[in-house]
Design a protein around this motif. Structure first.
Motif, PDB file in Angstrom:
ATOM      1  N   GLY A 159       0.691  -1.180   0.059  1.00 59.46           N
ATOM      2  CA  GLY A 159      -0.051  -0.163   0.041  1.00 59.46           C
ATOM      3  C   GLY A 159       0.785   1.287  -0.081  1.00 59.46           C
ATOM      4  N   TYR A 160       2.049   1.249  -0.449  1.00 63.27           N
ATOM      5  CA  TYR A 160       3.032   2.075  -0.467  1.00 63.27           C
ATOM      6  C   TYR A 160       2.573   3.451  -1.265  1.00 63.27           C
ATOM      7  CZ  TYR A 160       7.470   4.733  -1.261  1.00 63.27           C
ATOM      8  OH  TYR A 160       8.344   5.882  -1.187  1.00 63.27           O
ATOM      9  N   ARG A 161       2.441   4.712  -0.805  1.00 70.45           N
ATOM     10  CA  ARG A 161       2.190   5.701  -1.617  1.00 70.45           C
ATOM     11  C   ARG A 161       2.940   6.615  -1.414  1.00 70.45           C
ATOM     12  NH1 ARG A 161      -0.520   2.774  -3.523  1.00 70.45           N
ATOM     13  NH2 ARG A 161      -2.901   1.978  -3.273  1.00 70.45           N
ATOM     14  N   ILE A 162       3.475   7.802  -2.445  1.00 68.66           N
ATOM     15  CA  ILE A 162       4.306   8.644  -2.392  1.00 68.66           C
ATOM     16  C   ILE A 162       3.798  10.142  -2.316  1.00 68.66           C
ATOM     17  CG2 ILE A 162       5.907   7.201  -3.959  1.00 68.66           C
ATOM     18  CD1 ILE A 162       5.203   9.320  -6.196  1.00 68.66           C
ATOM     19  N   THR A 163       4.555  10.769  -1.433  1.00 68.16           N
ATOM     20  CA  THR A 163       4.198  12.017  -1.425  1.00 68.16           C
ATOM     21  C   THR A 163       4.696  12.933  -2.607  1.00 68.16           C
ATOM     22  OG1 THR A 163       4.066  11.876   1.064  1.00 68.16           O
ATOM     23  CG2 THR A 163       4.374  14.258  -0.003  1.00 68.16           C
ATOM     24  N   PRO A 164       4.022  13.748  -3.170  1.00 69.44           N
ATOM     25  CA  PRO A 164       4.235  14.736  -4.323  1.00 69.44           C
ATOM     26  C   PRO A 164       5.519  15.597  -3.877  1.00 69.44           C
ATOM     27  CG  PRO A 164       1.975  14.555  -4.292  1.00 69.44           C
ATOM     28  CD  PRO A 164       2.354  13.893  -2.757  1.00 69.44           C
ATOM     29  N   LEU A 165       6.345  15.651  -4.808  1.00 67.13           N
ATOM     30  CA  LEU A 165       7.518  16.464  -4.485  1.00 67.13           C
ATOM     31  C   LEU A 165       7.156  17.689  -4.053  1.00 67.13           C
ATOM     32  CD1 LEU A 165      10.788  16.277  -4.374  1.00 67.13           C
ATOM     33  CD2 LEU A 165      10.765  17.081  -6.551  1.00 67.13           C
ATOM     34  N   GLU A 166       6.361  18.674  -4.606  1.00 68.75           N
ATOM     35  CA  GLU A 166       5.653  19.783  -4.349  1.00 68.75           C
ATOM     36  C   GLU A 166       5.247  19.838  -3.035  1.00 68.75           C
ATOM     37  OE1 GLU A 166       4.691  23.782  -5.570  1.00 68.75           O
ATOM     38  OE2 GLU A 166       5.454  22.310  -7.116  1.00 68.75           O
ATOM     39  N   GLU A 167       4.361  19.130  -2.470  1.00 75.51           N
ATOM     40  CA  GLU A 167       3.923  18.844  -1.069  1.00 75.51           C
ATOM     41  C   GLU A 167       5.145  18.683   0.084  1.00 75.51           C
ATOM     42  OE1 GLU A 167       1.384  15.955   1.703  1.00 75.51           O
ATOM     43  OE2 GLU A 167       0.835  16.094  -0.367  1.00 75.51           O
ATOM     44  N   GLY A 168       6.061  17.584  -0.430  1.00 74.85           N
ATOM     45  CA  GLY A 168       7.157  17.245   0.478  1.00 74.85           C
ATOM     46  C   GLY A 168       8.185  18.406   0.695  1.00 74.85           C
TER      47      GLY A 168
END
Length: 183
Positions: A159-168
């Protein structure tokens, strides 16, 4: 080492191997948090430039990587390898985001051929004066390579999800500015 882990899995050890991309996020500006350190240095006017700014990195937000470790303990397949890549983007994309958020212009680009002797000199200076080097040959090797990385199997199994670079990056900048305001 990877070879040792592979051998242990072949011998039946129930290992689950996780391979994150360039891990970043709010926190201490250490060599382990290279992106956070570079952004903090840039905002403070201490970053002389960016080496390998066109190189593609897989930016893995620290909270996403931590959640994947927990999920691997709960649902991972013994013997499996999970790539924990994030958003693949040129390193300078981070500074595009910082510029949009703060108005601070992008740092200049430093060619690798110029950075190599500087890294050696900084390591020698650090050894001589017994302080941490700012630019090491190890860091330089990271900066001058592409590091794209997928995450499809981790997404499916864990269930791995990535945080968008803009948000991170926005969260990194917010943490840096909040620490500066509190100081």
């Amino acid at each position: 080492a990877v070879c040792d882990a592979d051998a242990a899995v072949r011998q039946g050890a129930p290992l689950i191997r996780l391979y994150p991309g360039i891990v970043y996020g709010p926190g201490a500006a250490t060599e382990g948090n290279l992106v956070g350190r570079m952004v903090a240095d840039h905002l403070a006017g201490r970053l002389p430039g960016v080496i390998g700014g066109h190189r593609i990195w897989s930016f893995s937000f620290v909270e996403d990587v931590a959640a994947a470790h927990v999920a691997a303990l709960q649902a991972g397949t013994p013997g499996a390898r999970y790539l924990l890549g994030g958003e693949d983007a040129p390193q300078m994309r981070v500074f595009d985001i910082v510029r949009r958020l703060t108005g601070r212009p992008q740092p200049r680009r430093i060619p690798g051929w110029l950075a190599s002797p500087a890294a050696l000199a900084d390591e020698l200076r650090a050894e001589w004066f017994r302080r941490a080097a700012v630019l090491t040959t190890g860091t330089l090797e990271i900066l001058l390579r592409d590091w794209p990385l997928g995450h499809a199997r981790a997404a499916e199994d864990l269930g791995y999800r990535i945080t968008p670079l803009e948000e991170g990056v926005a969260r990194v900048v917010q943490a840096i500015l909040a620490a500066k305001a509190a100081a």
